[in-house]
Design an enzyme around this catalytic site. Sequence first.
Site, PDB file in Angstrom:
ATOM      1  N   GLY A 117       3.323  -8.117   8.700  1.00 38.52           N
ATOM      2  CA  GLY A 117       4.911  -8.247   8.000  1.00 38.52           C
ATOM      3  C   GLY A 117       5.483  -6.568   8.355  1.00 38.52           C
ATOM      4  CG  ASP A 129      -0.327 -11.735   8.995  1.00 37.64           C
ATOM      5  OD1 ASP A 129       0.381 -11.678   7.995  1.00 37.64           O
ATOM      6  OD2 ASP A 129      -1.208 -10.630   9.387  1.00 37.64           O
ATOM      7  CG  ASN A 163       2.649  -7.644  -0.464  1.00 37.77           C
ATOM      8  OD1 ASN A 163       2.049  -8.028   0.604  1.00 37.77           O
ATOM      9  ND2 ASN A 163       3.850  -7.853  -0.562  1.00 37.77           N
ATOM     10  N   GLY A 204     -10.405 -13.537   6.558  1.00 37.18           N
ATOM     11  CA  GLY A 204     -11.756 -12.718   6.670  1.00 37.18           C
ATOM     12  C   GLY A 204     -12.339 -12.315   5.466  1.00 37.18           C
TER      13      GLY A 204
END
Length: 440
Positions: free
Chosen positions: A49, A208, A267, A375
Amino acid sequence: MHRFPNQPVQLPTGLYWDAFRLFHEIVEGLRAAGQRQLAVNGIGVDTWGVDFALVGQDGGLIDCPRHYRDERTHGVPSRLFAHVPRSEVFGYTGIQIMAINSLYQLYAMRLAESPALAAAERLLFMPDLLSYWLTGAQRSEITIASTSQFYNPKTRRFETELFERLGIPAKILAELIEPGEQLGTLLPHIAQASGLGAVPVYATAAHDTASAVAAVPGHGDDWCYISSGTWSLMGVELPHPVIDERSYELNFTNEAGFGGRTRLLKNIAGLWVLQECRRAWMAHGETFTYQELATLAEEAGPAPGVIDPDDFLQPGDMPARIAEWCGLHGLRPPRTKGETCRLILESLAHRYHQVLQGLESLTGHKIHTIHIVGGGSRNRLLNRLVASATGCKVIAGPVEATAAGNVLVQAIGAGEVASLDAAREIVERSFEIEVFEPGA
């Protein structure tokens, strides 16, 4: 089919993304598919972003996109708040105040009287830029636009009043498009060079994390997600944004999701801290896989305390910075690489617990399950630590949640999948997941 590094470039004028190289590699990936004579039904681009490019009247790139870790935004939020108070910025946008946000990048350009900003005809976020180069269509997809801090999640429109108050030209804002809508088809020269023909290109969930959340195999309303990678984005999916004094106080963010939903999230620095340690050790000739680092962390045993991962957002000699932070905060610095890794992982788990409490207070719902995708879901030690720190069941996987969500949003847009719930059922049937129960 085709993986490639995304390596930022440090120039005398700042830290940049190599956008031309990224696009070249995307075309190489399409060419690889064409050489295998695969039937490609759709293409969709998602990226991280906040970062953006400025395009001129002739359609050309005016300046290479800056990296969100570039130093130009240092101290900029406080200067902006002198004109529009911090609480009002949050009231407009419902977005967590972070210096990396697009708003502060743009305001830094205005303060510097940037000739690129003066000449700009259009602002395109990174996936919008890459989709434009594929199709010729200049649009802003809503999930990526919502990371900017100049998008209003209540109206689902850009907040042009904020631009007016800051002296930023609103004419640069592109038309918004919902995830799942078709942008166009591959431009003729790419269609020919790749051998794929005029493949439809969709505005997928272009942030994403929005794509990853679309692929979370969650049920009911007692779960949250962690999209785990360089950043950890932890949140819940809601039918509406939460913009009030409590969410402002906790500095949470309201980003757009698929189908008009809101991703209420936080975040967190994420595995960036561990990645930077690995990079520092490699610079001294010691190379470790992430599995080897996890083994060292396991062998090190419990950490003596925790650090705040969000104090380590800037690049640098991360092991030395962690040791310095510990010394300043009365915590014994780690003595081995294993202790450093264990300290980072336990600190992330502790931070997730704090954010979990914030989510529960904002929604009024108890959360019993945490879905970790991306991941970072491969780090079994971290998954165990999260289950223990939070008291929640942790469901890890899929690893490739972002790619899966990207494809499934395209499929919904194409009419091949009926709904987001149907897409999540497909995910559940298609990927292996691992469950971690709370322990000691």
